[in-house]
Design a protein around this motif. Sequence first.
Motif, short mmCIF file in Angstrom:
data_model
loop_
_atom_site.label_atom_id
_atom_site.label_comp_id
_atom_site.label_asym_id
_atom_site.label_seq_id
_atom_site.Cartn_x
_atom_site.Cartn_y
_atom_site.Cartn_z
N GLU A 262 -2.82 -35.44 -24.29
CA GLU A 262 -1.87 -35.37 -25.28
C GLU A 262 -2.28 -35.79 -26.70
OE1 GLU A 262 1.48 -37.19 -22.91
OE2 GLU A 262 1.32 -35.56 -20.95
N GLN A 263 -2.75 -36.25 -26.86
CA GLN A 263 -2.51 -36.88 -28.27
C GLN A 263 -4.01 -35.61 -28.39
OE1 GLN A 263 -4.68 -41.15 -27.72
NE2 GLN A 263 -2.54 -41.89 -27.81
N ALA A 264 -4.75 -35.69 -27.89
CA ALA A 264 -5.65 -35.30 -28.69
C ALA A 264 -5.62 -33.57 -28.57
CB ALA A 264 -6.60 -34.47 -27.58
N ILE A 265 -4.40 -32.69 -27.89
CA ILE A 265 -3.57 -31.68 -28.09
C ILE A 265 -2.59 -31.25 -29.14
CG2 ILE A 265 -1.64 -30.27 -26.86
CD1 ILE A 265 -2.95 -30.88 -24.16
N ARG A 266 -2.28 -32.80 -29.58
CA ARG A 266 -1.01 -32.74 -30.61
C ARG A 266 -1.31 -33.21 -31.78
NH1 ARG A 266 1.77 -36.81 -27.79
NH2 ARG A 266 0.93 -38.21 -28.86
N MET A 267 -3.03 -33.84 -32.52
CA MET A 267 -3.30 -33.45 -33.27
C MET A 267 -4.14 -32.79 -33.62
SD MET A 267 -6.92 -36.07 -32.27
CE MET A 267 -5.42 -37.43 -31.84
N THR A 268 -3.88 -31.53 -32.57
CA THR A 268 -4.61 -30.31 -33.41
C THR A 268 -3.89 -29.37 -34.30
OG1 THR A 268 -6.14 -30.96 -31.13
CG2 THR A 268 -6.06 -28.41 -32.22
N GLY A 269 -4.66 -28.97 -35.43
CA GLY A 269 -3.40 -27.89 -36.34
C GLY A 269 -3.10 -26.87 -36.04
N THR A 270 -3.00 -25.95 -36.53
CA THR A 270 -2.75 -24.45 -36.51
C THR A 270 -3.52 -23.18 -35.57
OG1 THR A 270 -0.53 -25.19 -37.62
CG2 THR A 270 -1.06 -22.89 -37.23
N MET A 285 -1.11 -34.42 -14.14
CA MET A 285 -0.33 -33.85 -15.30
C MET A 285 -0.40 -33.90 -16.27
SD MET A 285 0.46 -31.95 -12.16
CE MET A 285 1.85 -30.42 -13.08
N ILE A 286 -0.68 -33.16 -17.19
CA ILE A 286 -0.52 -33.26 -18.48
C ILE A 286 0.52 -32.85 -19.90
CG2 ILE A 286 -2.10 -32.53 -20.77
CD1 ILE A 286 -4.28 -33.05 -18.96
N GLU A 287 1.14 -33.24 -20.45
CA GLU A 287 2.69 -32.68 -21.21
C GLU A 287 2.36 -31.84 -22.31
OE1 GLU A 287 6.23 -34.26 -20.78
OE2 GLU A 287 5.16 -35.70 -18.61
N PHE A 288 2.67 -30.99 -22.27
CA PHE A 288 2.46 -30.11 -24.05
C PHE A 288 3.32 -29.20 -24.34
CE2 PHE A 288 -0.20 -27.95 -20.94
CZ PHE A 288 -0.01 -26.78 -21.24
N ARG A 291 5.57 -24.04 -27.66
CA ARG A 291 5.98 -23.10 -28.85
C ARG A 291 4.80 -23.52 -29.68
NH1 ARG A 291 10.67 -22.38 -30.53
NH2 ARG A 291 9.82 -23.37 -32.93
N ASP A 292 3.81 -25.02 -28.88
CA ASP A 292 2.47 -25.04 -30.10
C ASP A 292 1.35 -24.50 -29.42
OD1 ASP A 292 2.90 -27.59 -30.75
OD2 ASP A 292 1.44 -28.74 -30.54
N LEU A 293 1.61 -23.68 -27.76
CA LEU A 293 0.62 -22.56 -28.02
C LEU A 293 0.60 -21.49 -28.33
CD1 LEU A 293 -0.33 -24.50 -25.50
CD2 LEU A 293 -0.82 -23.47 -23.92
N PHE A 294 1.96 -20.91 -28.09
CA PHE A 294 2.99 -20.40 -28.62
C PHE A 294 2.55 -19.59 -30.05
CE2 PHE A 294 5.94 -16.28 -29.57
CZ PHE A 294 5.63 -15.48 -28.91
N TYR A 295 3.46 -20.09 -31.02
CA TYR A 295 3.85 -20.22 -31.98
C TYR A 295 2.89 -20.56 -33.02
CZ TYR A 295 8.22 -18.94 -31.04
OH TYR A 295 9.97 -18.29 -30.44
N ARG A 296 2.14 -21.50 -32.78
CA ARG A 296 0.78 -21.87 -33.24
C ARG A 296 -0.11 -22.38 -32.87
NH1 ARG A 296 1.43 -28.29 -34.32
NH2 ARG A 296 0.30 -27.70 -36.16
#
Length: 362
Positions: A262-270, A285-288, A291-296
């Motif tokens: 989850e940290q890896a996903i959050r530290m990835t930029g747009t 299970m991994i939570e993310f 909005r990150d996937l769609f908007y960013r």
Amino acid sequence: MKAAILEQANKPLIIADVALGNLGPHEVRIRTAACGLCHSDLHYIDGTVAQPMPVVLGHEASGIVEEVGSHVTRFKVGDHVVGCLSVFCGTCSHCISGNLVECSNPEVKHAPGVARRITRDGVHVGQGFNLGAFAEEMLVHENAIVKIRDDMPLDRAALIGCGVLTGTGSVIRTAKVPPGSTVAVIGCGGVGLSAIMGAKMAGALRIIAIDVLPNKLELAKEFGATDVVNAKEVNPVEAVIEMTKGGVNYSFECIGGKATAEQAIRMTGTGGTTTLMGVMPGDMMIEFSGRDLFYRQKKILGCLMGSNQFPTDIPRLCDFYMQGALPLDKMISKRIKLSEINEGFDALKGGNVARSVITFDA
């Protein structure tokens, strides 16, 4: 011959005499030269991943061909080879499209507990990863090995069969990192260090290594990291976002943990890509954020064994080592005997080593 057998999870491996079966027409018998102790083995030993037992584990291995089956034409006695758990058939839709790691043909890639190549006192013992390399000899399908150059040191060649192949492949084959990119690597064990090497080979402009052990972060610098973050001292997501002014183009999770994924996903930029290659429990299970996937437009990739094509990748990585481009000498923390395997895994669990390697001629 001697082998290390896992009889029960969370118990020491037992060193015992085992025997190999008869050589099949497409099989090769190999005298094992070296085998690295990998976290993937440890996941079976500590019960994180289920595995029929008893079993001979070990998959990061090199050796010398002793005998070949009647239909084998690509290998001869005396060839130096490296094994890979990505056994392939070469004829299924995955193989012919170049995705060898996705091959699941049971004729060549036996499910855990199915292979019948090893016995102890007449009773079958499982062959972990279709290799069973924690043994003085291996009996494998010909599509589980590749010939390498004779001048490649076999202890360093063994590392290429899993950790190096996975780490460099995750960058070059799975994520396809272009030159000038910013990269973050979480976990600086053998696979993470290899991902750092892969990022350097790909021409990444900035490579941020993240771990909780200072000794591993120092080692990461020697492998090509331009920056290090101690996740025990600072929030790694906040640190990476601040360092890169918004997040990295590519992040790689090399541990197999929920929090680190989850940290890896959050530290990835747009517009960036996160690659998950640590071995994860099947029910994790991994939570993310959607909005990150769609908007960013973030992307999350799964990576098995670096999406490798090992018959070509491993010889090339050997060439890179011989040219001085892969500092594999620094990756071997300790060379041990088969009889010292339990102490080797204790050191791996403690985070004190990058790689311990069993050398069978020691």
